[in-house]
Design a protein around this motif. Structure first.
Motif, PDB file in Angstrom:
ATOM      1  N   ARG A   1      32.026  30.163  32.602  1.00  0.00           N
ATOM      2  CA  ARG A   1      32.397  29.428  32.366  1.00  0.00           C
ATOM      3  C   ARG A   1      32.272  28.277  33.784  1.00  0.00           C
ATOM      4  N   LEU A   2      32.410  28.357  34.433  1.00  0.00           N
ATOM      5  CA  LEU A   2      32.026  27.696  35.675  1.00  0.00           C
ATOM      6  C   LEU A   2      31.237  26.196  35.493  1.00  0.00           C
ATOM      7  N   PHE A   3      29.413  26.890  34.656  1.00  0.00           N
ATOM      8  CA  PHE A   3      28.774  26.425  34.552  1.00  0.00           C
ATOM      9  C   PHE A   3      28.728  24.863  33.677  1.00  0.00           C
ATOM     10  N   ALA A   4      29.247  26.045  32.310  1.00  0.00           N
ATOM     11  CA  ALA A   4      29.720  24.716  31.596  1.00  0.00           C
ATOM     12  C   ALA A   4      30.464  23.832  31.910  1.00  0.00           C
ATOM     13  N   GLY A   5      31.935  24.489  32.873  1.00  0.00           N
ATOM     14  CA  GLY A   5      32.435  23.087  32.999  1.00  0.00           C
ATOM     15  C   GLY A   5      31.795  22.285  34.127  1.00  0.00           C
ATOM     16  N   VAL A   6      31.085  22.300  34.563  1.00  0.00           N
ATOM     17  CA  VAL A   6      30.063  21.457  36.054  1.00  0.00           C
ATOM     18  C   VAL A   6      29.426  20.455  34.480  1.00  0.00           C
ATOM     19  N   SER A   7      28.713  21.198  33.944  1.00  0.00           N
ATOM     20  CA  SER A   7      27.704  20.386  32.716  1.00  0.00           C
ATOM     21  C   SER A   7      28.603  19.197  32.783  1.00  0.00           C
ATOM     22  N   TRP A   8      30.077  19.840  31.522  1.00  0.00           N
ATOM     23  CA  TRP A   8      30.280  19.183  30.855  1.00  0.00           C
ATOM     24  C   TRP A   8      31.185  17.511  31.925  1.00  0.00           C
ATOM     25  N   THR A   9      31.826  18.563  32.984  1.00  0.00           N
ATOM     26  CA  THR A   9      32.437  17.046  33.828  1.00  0.00           C
ATOM     27  C   THR A   9      31.377  16.159  34.297  1.00  0.00           C
ATOM     28  N   GLY A  10      29.977  17.225  34.334  1.00  0.00           N
ATOM     29  CA  GLY A  10      29.234  15.897  34.916  1.00  0.00           C
ATOM     30  C   GLY A  10      28.917  14.959  33.461  1.00  0.00           C
ATOM     31  N   ALA A  11      28.442  15.319  32.538  1.00  0.00           N
ATOM     32  CA  ALA A  11      28.161  14.651  31.605  1.00  0.00           C
ATOM     33  C   ALA A  11      29.625  13.184  30.996  1.00  0.00           C
ATOM     34  N   LEU A  12      30.097  13.900  31.523  1.00  0.00           N
ATOM     35  CA  LEU A  12      31.961  12.656  31.392  1.00  0.00           C
ATOM     36  C   LEU A  12      31.845  11.307  32.131  1.00  0.00           C
ATOM     37  N   LEU A  13      31.530  12.119  33.452  1.00  0.00           N
ATOM     38  CA  LEU A  13      31.760  11.096  34.949  1.00  0.00           C
ATOM     39  C   LEU A  13      30.101  10.481  34.262  1.00  0.00           C
ATOM     40  N   SER A  14      29.233  10.738  33.933  1.00  0.00           N
ATOM     41  CA  SER A  14      28.018   9.975  33.898  1.00  0.00           C
ATOM     42  C   SER A  14      28.270   8.693  32.977  1.00  0.00           C
ATOM     43  N   ALA A  15      28.976   8.989  31.619  1.00  0.00           N
ATOM     44  CA  ALA A  15      29.449   8.013  30.132  1.00  0.00           C
ATOM     45  C   ALA A  15      30.452   7.799  31.004  1.00  0.00           C
ATOM     46  N   ALA A  16      30.804   7.562  31.851  1.00  0.00           N
ATOM     47  CA  ALA A  16      31.827   6.518  32.515  1.00  0.00           C
ATOM     48  C   ALA A  16      31.355   5.827  33.488  1.00  0.00           C
ATOM     49  N   LEU A  17      30.524   6.189  34.695  1.00  0.00           N
ATOM     50  CA  LEU A  17      29.539   5.022  35.104  1.00  0.00           C
ATOM     51  C   LEU A  17      28.825   4.676  34.210  1.00  0.00           C
ATOM     52  N   ALA A  18      27.877   4.595  32.927  1.00  0.00           N
ATOM     53  CA  ALA A  18      27.514   3.786  32.013  1.00  0.00           C
ATOM     54  C   ALA A  18      28.055   2.665  31.263  1.00  0.00           C
ATOM     55  N   ALA A  19      30.014   3.230  31.067  1.00  0.00           N
ATOM     56  CA  ALA A  19      30.520   2.095  30.893  1.00  0.00           C
ATOM     57  C   ALA A  19      30.937   1.499  31.703  1.00  0.00           C
ATOM     58  N   GLY A  20      30.537   1.388  33.198  1.00  0.00           N
ATOM     59  CA  GLY A  20      30.945   0.074  34.117  1.00  0.00           C
ATOM     60  C   GLY A  20      32.170   0.574  34.773  1.00  0.00           C
ATOM     61  N   ALA A  21      32.794   1.785  34.703  1.00  0.00           N
ATOM     62  CA  ALA A  21      33.528   2.643  35.547  1.00  0.00           C
ATOM     63  C   ALA A  21      33.849   2.949  36.709  1.00  0.00           C
ATOM     64  N   ASP A  22      32.415   1.871  37.603  1.00  0.00           N
ATOM     65  CA  ASP A  22      32.519   1.944  38.689  1.00  0.00           C
ATOM     66  C   ASP A  22      32.367   0.548  38.891  1.00  0.00           C
ATOM     67  N   ASP A  23      33.218   0.182  38.279  1.00  0.00           N
ATOM     68  CA  ASP A  23      33.430  -1.202  38.782  1.00  0.00           C
ATOM     69  C   ASP A  23      34.821  -1.531  38.550  1.00  0.00           C
ATOM     70  N   LEU A  24      35.668  -0.658  38.099  1.00  0.00           N
ATOM     71  CA  LEU A  24      37.557  -0.649  37.827  1.00  0.00           C
ATOM     72  C   LEU A  24      37.227  -0.087  39.351  1.00  0.00           C
ATOM     73  N   VAL A  25      36.774   0.897  40.579  1.00  0.00           N
ATOM     74  CA  VAL A  25      37.472   0.987  41.839  1.00  0.00           C
ATOM     75  C   VAL A  25      36.496   0.151  42.847  1.00  0.00           C
ATOM     76  N   PRO A  26      37.428   0.421  44.356  1.00  0.00           N
ATOM     77  CA  PRO A  26      37.193   0.021  45.043  1.00  0.00           C
ATOM     78  C   PRO A  26      35.587   0.404  45.510  1.00  0.00           C
ATOM     79  N   PRO A  27      35.358  -0.705  46.444  1.00  0.00           N
ATOM     80  CA  PRO A  27      33.072  -0.184  46.461  1.00  0.00           C
ATOM     81  C   PRO A  27      33.177   1.551  46.942  1.00  0.00           C
TER      82      PRO A  27
END
Length: 485
Positions: free
Chosen positions: A70-96
């Motif tokens: 369950r933890l491995f699945a959580g890490v994998s899907w969390t990583g997928a969501l985080l990387s999708a957010a970064l691909a969409a430009g989420a890093d531009d919405l926060v300080p450097p």
């Protein structure tokens, strides 16, 4: 310090970071969908057993703190969501500083997976994704102009990828020096794609041109990355074209797309009048300049090992010199197989089997099997079992740790394992016996493809695994499924 900023690379940075983040999405999704059968608690090479042998220093991973599926699945899907957010430009919405932290979190999550993935994750593109993601973390966001040092570090990574691959070929198989490797490569590569049959049947003089062009692009062009513009842009675009050729000719997971992302980071888009001018950026903070200077010093210090590897006559291919997978050695296809072997795994409900027994083959998603099934395109998605089956066909030693556990799971119709396959011939109840046979596979000639629709022809070589039952492999079957027939 004006020299620290490179606003002319603003679009190159955006494209590079977005592509890297998108590839992280694919990597995390592949991990989430495949891990239970491969390395899960009841997998072929379970993570808990690996952690019991390897300490944190040997394989840094958050799973040393605790492991569960369950933890491995959580890490994998969390990583997928985080990387999708970064691909969409989420890093531009926060300080450097927060943007850097998000990228480093992404890197740490995938590092935790790779370092417990064992042979299923022993591919050069895993280390390349980690190193590229780590460097991308320090490229800044929309608040800051791209840093000169960060962009040069990406070029240094791309140089090692391309020049390392070129050297390993030139030093390795004689067919590269004779320009004949591509007589065989398109047919014998790990996982052919839908156009591989056509690439294989190109005229042999064109295959020699392919090989010569490969040497030029991997041994000469990488030095152009360090030339003033537009020389670096020309070198980067030549590398990009070559990688797109490889995308069309086979399935190499995300290796080619990641190399393209790195190449595009060297393109000066201000010379293209059709694109908008660079936006205005704020001043580079001193802490950011100091951080990039420290990163550059770290990369230069760690570069001693890959540079020494590059000049060594015993060059290593796809090797990490540290457990953080930073500043690695890269390379591919130092040798090329002349013959393609494939393992065909079959089962039967008849027991005991005899010479009249009807055997039914299991279907794999990517690796060749059915003669009339056109090879499919899966890259940049990575089918780990299919790739390891290619290694297993070359030598049983590659498969010794996991092949028998794989067969044991077929004998109990393990659902996690069956999800890795395209076709299970025993949907109602498990087979009584499973066996494996080794075949030599060849691409058919055009006339045969037109006449009967067969992309492959094959001839039997030998028995790979004699018929076995669950009683033979009960000790290797998942405990929660033993006895379920």
């Amino acid at each position: 310090m004006d020299w620290f900023a490179a606003p002319e690379y603003w679009l190159a940075r955006e494209v590079c970071q977005s592509l890297i983040a998108a590839l992280y999405v694919i990597a995390f999704v592949a991990a989430a969908r495949q891990f239970r059968a491969l390395i899960g608690e009841h997998g072929m090479l379970p993570v808990p057993r690996h952690l019991a042998r390897a300490g944190f220093r040997r394989s840094p991973s958050l799973f040393h703190w605790r492991y569960s599926d369950r933890l491995f699945a959580g890490v994998s899907w969390t990583g997928a969501l985080l990387s999708a957010a970064l691909a969409a430009g989420a890093d531009d919405l926060v300080p450097p500083a927060a943007a850097i932290a998000l990228w480093l979190l992404l890197w740490a999550l995938y590092l935790s997976i790779v370092n417990v993935g064992q042979t299923w994750y022993a591919f050069g593109w895993e280390s390349l994704l980690l190193e590229a993601g780590f460097l991308a973390a320090f490229l800044g966001n929309g608040d800051l102009a791209p840093p000169v040092l960060g962009m040069w570090l990406l070029r240094w990574l791309l140089f090692r990828v391309e020049f390392g691959a070129g050297l390993i070929k030139w030093r390795g198989d004689a067919c590269w020096r004779e320009l004949t490797c591509l007589y065989y490569h398109h047919e014998t590569q790990p996982m052919p794609g839908p156009l591989s049959w056509f690439f294989h049947h190109l005229p042999r003089p064109l295959h020699r041109v392919e090989a010569a062009a490969n040497h030029a692009v991997q041994l000469v062009v990488p030095f152009g990355l360090f030339l003033p513009q537009p020389g670096a842009t020309v070198a980067a675009l030549l590398i990009t074209v070559t990688q797109l050729w490889l995308v069309l000719s086979g399935n190499f997971a995300w290796l080619n797309w990641l190399t393209i992302a790195l190449a595009l980071s060297a393109v000066d888009t201000t010379r293209l009048s059709a694109l908008p001018a660079p936006p205005s950026f704020g001043d580079q903070p001193l802490w950011y300049q100091g951080l990039l200077a420290a990163l550059t010093a770290l990369v230069l210090a760690l570069s001693w090992w890959p540079v020494r590897n590059l000049i060594s006559p015993r060059q290593r291919m796809n090797f990490s010199f540290n457990r953080l997978h930073l500043v690695n050695a890269y390379g591919a296809f130092g040798s090329v197989n002349r013959i393609r072997y494939e393992i065909v795994v079959e089962g039967t409900t008849e027991f005991p089997p005899d010479r009249h027994t009807r055997w039914h083959p299991y279907g794999f998603k990517g690796k060749p099997g059915e003669l009339r099934r056109m090879p499919r395109q899966f890259a940049p998605y990575h089918l780990r079992l299919d790739w390891l089956m290619w290694f297993a066909a070359i030598s049983p030693d590659y498969a010794r740790p996991w092949f028998a556990p794989f067969v044991a799971r077929l004998l109990v119709n393990d659902p996690d394992t069956l999800r890795l396959l395209r076709h299970n011939p025993f949907p109602d109840r498990p087979p009584a016996c499973v066996r494996a046979r080794l075949y030599r596979y060849r691409f058919t000639h055009p006339r045969q493809l037109r006449s009967d629709g067969a992309w492959w022809e094959r001839t039997p070589v030998r028995e790979y695994l004699p018929p076995v039952t669950i009683e033979d492999l009960a000790h290797l079957a998942p405990r929660h499924r033993r006895g379920r027939q």
